[in-house]
Design a protein around this motif. Structure first.
Motif, PDB file in Angstrom:
ATOM      1  N   VAL A 162      82.627   3.546  -9.554  1.00  0.00           N
ATOM      2  CA  VAL A 162      81.998   3.211  -8.281  1.00  0.00           C
ATOM      3  C   VAL A 162      82.971   2.497  -7.345  1.00  0.00           C
ATOM      4  O   VAL A 162      83.030   2.808  -6.141  1.00  0.00           O
ATOM      5  CB  VAL A 162      80.743   2.353  -8.522  1.00  0.00           C
ATOM      6  N   VAL A 163      83.754   1.557  -7.861  1.00  0.00           N
ATOM      7  CA  VAL A 163      84.646   0.778  -6.994  1.00  0.00           C
ATOM      8  C   VAL A 163      85.689   1.659  -6.301  1.00  0.00           C
ATOM      9  O   VAL A 163      85.857   1.586  -5.075  1.00  0.00           O
ATOM     10  CB  VAL A 163      85.301  -0.366  -7.786  1.00  0.00           C
ATOM     11  N   PRO A 164      86.435   2.517  -7.028  1.00  0.00           N
ATOM     12  CA  PRO A 164      87.369   3.401  -6.309  1.00  0.00           C
ATOM     13  C   PRO A 164      86.673   4.328  -5.317  1.00  0.00           C
ATOM     14  O   PRO A 164      87.224   4.626  -4.249  1.00  0.00           O
ATOM     15  CB  PRO A 164      88.041   4.199  -7.436  1.00  0.00           C
ATOM     16  N   LEU A 165      85.445   4.787  -5.659  1.00  0.00           N
ATOM     17  CA  LEU A 165      84.715   5.652  -4.743  1.00  0.00           C
ATOM     18  C   LEU A 165      84.400   4.924  -3.439  1.00  0.00           C
ATOM     19  O   LEU A 165      84.581   5.464  -2.341  1.00  0.00           O
ATOM     20  CB  LEU A 165      83.430   6.143  -5.398  1.00  0.00           C
ATOM     21  N   LEU A 166      83.936   3.699  -3.544  1.00  0.00           N
ATOM     22  CA  LEU A 166      83.636   2.918  -2.344  1.00  0.00           C
ATOM     23  C   LEU A 166      84.909   2.603  -1.561  1.00  0.00           C
ATOM     24  O   LEU A 166      84.894   2.544  -0.325  1.00  0.00           O
ATOM     25  CB  LEU A 166      82.903   1.634  -2.723  1.00  0.00           C
ATOM     26  N   MET A 167      86.021   2.395  -2.273  1.00  0.00           N
ATOM     27  CA  MET A 167      87.301   2.193  -1.594  1.00  0.00           C
ATOM     28  C   MET A 167      87.679   3.424  -0.774  1.00  0.00           C
ATOM     29  O   MET A 167      88.142   3.317   0.362  1.00  0.00           O
ATOM     30  CB  MET A 167      88.394   1.878  -2.618  1.00  0.00           C
ATOM     31  N   VAL A 168      87.478   4.597  -1.345  1.00  0.00           N
ATOM     32  CA  VAL A 168      87.793   5.839  -0.630  1.00  0.00           C
ATOM     33  C   VAL A 168      86.962   5.955   0.636  1.00  0.00           C
ATOM     34  O   VAL A 168      87.468   6.345   1.704  1.00  0.00           O
ATOM     35  CB  VAL A 168      87.547   7.059  -1.544  1.00  0.00           C
ATOM     36  N   LEU A 169      85.700   5.578   0.558  1.00  0.00           N
ATOM     37  CA  LEU A 169      84.800   5.739   1.693  1.00  0.00           C
ATOM     38  C   LEU A 169      85.115   4.778   2.842  1.00  0.00           C
ATOM     39  O   LEU A 169      84.640   4.994   3.959  1.00  0.00           O
ATOM     40  CB  LEU A 169      83.353   5.547   1.233  1.00  0.00           C
ATOM     41  N   PRO A 220      94.739   3.756  -2.351  1.00  0.00           N
ATOM     42  CA  PRO A 220      94.770   3.516  -3.803  1.00  0.00           C
ATOM     43  C   PRO A 220      93.470   3.903  -4.497  1.00  0.00           C
ATOM     44  O   PRO A 220      93.479   4.315  -5.655  1.00  0.00           O
ATOM     45  CB  PRO A 220      95.047   2.012  -3.919  1.00  0.00           C
ATOM     46  N   GLY A 221      92.340   3.791  -3.783  1.00  0.00           N
ATOM     47  CA  GLY A 221      91.081   4.227  -4.369  1.00  0.00           C
ATOM     48  C   GLY A 221      91.068   5.723  -4.633  1.00  0.00           C
ATOM     49  O   GLY A 221      90.627   6.172  -5.695  1.00  0.00           O
ATOM     50  N   LEU A 222      91.588   6.509  -3.690  1.00  0.00           N
ATOM     51  CA  LEU A 222      91.630   7.959  -3.868  1.00  0.00           C
ATOM     52  C   LEU A 222      92.587   8.341  -4.990  1.00  0.00           C
ATOM     53  O   LEU A 222      92.329   9.284  -5.748  1.00  0.00           O
ATOM     54  CB  LEU A 222      92.060   8.628  -2.566  1.00  0.00           C
TER      55      LEU A 222
END
Length: 313
Positions: free
Chosen positions: A236-243, A255-257
């Motif tokens: 969830v955390v990397p996904l929210l970073m991507v968004l 870095p999230g992607l």
């Protein structure tokens, strides 16, 4: 090639373009294509046609050099290609120490696809270090195809009682290469970074850090070492970073992607086991999708330059 033939060929490629663009510029592009390839050979014509169709596909998917998705993929490309190369090198070392060359036909095909995956991923990282992004993307695509072949082979072996369980287990190893390749292929060529020391440093840093993180706790085979909430957060955390890219926060989103393909692939199988079945993951999936949609809608309404939105890269 006559004008009518050129027009037919170009209109075939234009099928990949958005409808309005195709209606407004179809005839113009047919003329340009005919003029450009008038004295060219068949190879040049095919290359020009491929470029024309590829750009149309980018326009349809929103992955152009001016779009948020295209720019994000291009910024993440050094980290993505480095992570894939580093993880492939680590896996190659581990498998070399414990594997033997099979003699049966299907076993040999599996052996070749797996090592083709690793070799292509490592060479893709080397090509990126040299600034040869076209070669890097081609090799990344080869590694993705080899990963898909390896997944298909493992999940279709005769006598399997739980093909989906086996697929997700193998996806822990092969899945990151498929997802990383998709990110790299999504990056527009004209905005990929030049081979400067900063970009080379990002490739090398990702290549070193990724296998260290991947093998530190042996997470591939010891899924019970982490509680389910931590594994869920790793997705969830990397996904929210991507968004956050919809607000222009690329320094957070990149870095999230780069991390999301690995964190998603390595944790999906374990979460399924710990929850006792895939259907038990639905509440987490619904919540994640709801938060993601909300962030995207807020980003579209306010835009990257809206209140609280800062362009970091």
């Amino acid at each position: 090639m006559s004008m009518s033939d050129s027009t037919l060929v170009v209109r075939t490629a234009l099928a990949l373009y958005p409808g309005r663009y195709r209606r407004e510029r179809g005839d113009e592009l047919a003329v340009v294509f005919a003029d450009t390839t008038a004295e060219a050979g068949p190879v040049a014509r095919v290359r020009e046609l491929f470029d024309l169709g590829a750009y149309g596909l980018r326009m349809r998917t929103g992955l152009t050099s001016t779009s948020t998705g295209g720019r994000l993929a291009a910024l993440a490309a050094p980290l993505v290609v480095g992570a894939a190369g580093g993880l492939a090198a680590g896996q190659a070392l581990l498998r070399y120490l414990e594997s033997e060359v099979p003699h049966m036909r299907w076993g040999l095909l599996h052996f070749l696809s797996f090592w083709g995956l690793l070799g292509a991923a490592v060479l893709s990282a080397v090509a990126a270090l040299l600034g040869r992004w076209t070669v890097a993307k081609l090799l990344s695509g080869v590694s993705a195809l080899a990963a898909v072949a390896d997944l298909a082979w493992e999940a279709s072996r005769p006598g399997l009682l739980q093909p989906l369980w086996t697929f997700l287990e193998v996806f822990q190893w092969d899945g990151p290469f498929v997802l990383w390749a998709l990110v790299l292929l999504a990056a527009p060529k004209d905005v990929l970074p030049a081979p400067a020391w900063r970009e080379r440093g990002l490739v090398l840093a990702a290549a070193v850090l990724t296998p260290v993180v991947a093998f530190a706790d042996n997470v591939y085979t010891s899924w019970y070492h982490l509680d389910r909430q931590w594994r869920a957060l790793m997705i969830v955390v990397p996904l929210l970073m991507v968004l956050t890219a919809v607000r222009g926060w690329y320094l957070v989103a990149v870095p999230g992607l780069a991390a999301l393909p690995w964190t998603f692939s390595v944790n999906l199988h374990a979460l399924w086991q710990q929850e006792g079945g895939a259907w038990r993951l639905l509440p987490m999936i619904v919540l994640t999708v709801a938060v993601s949609v909300a962030l995207v809608l807020v980003g579209r309404r306010k835009g990257p330059a809206g209140p609280g939105g800062r362009q970091l890269v």
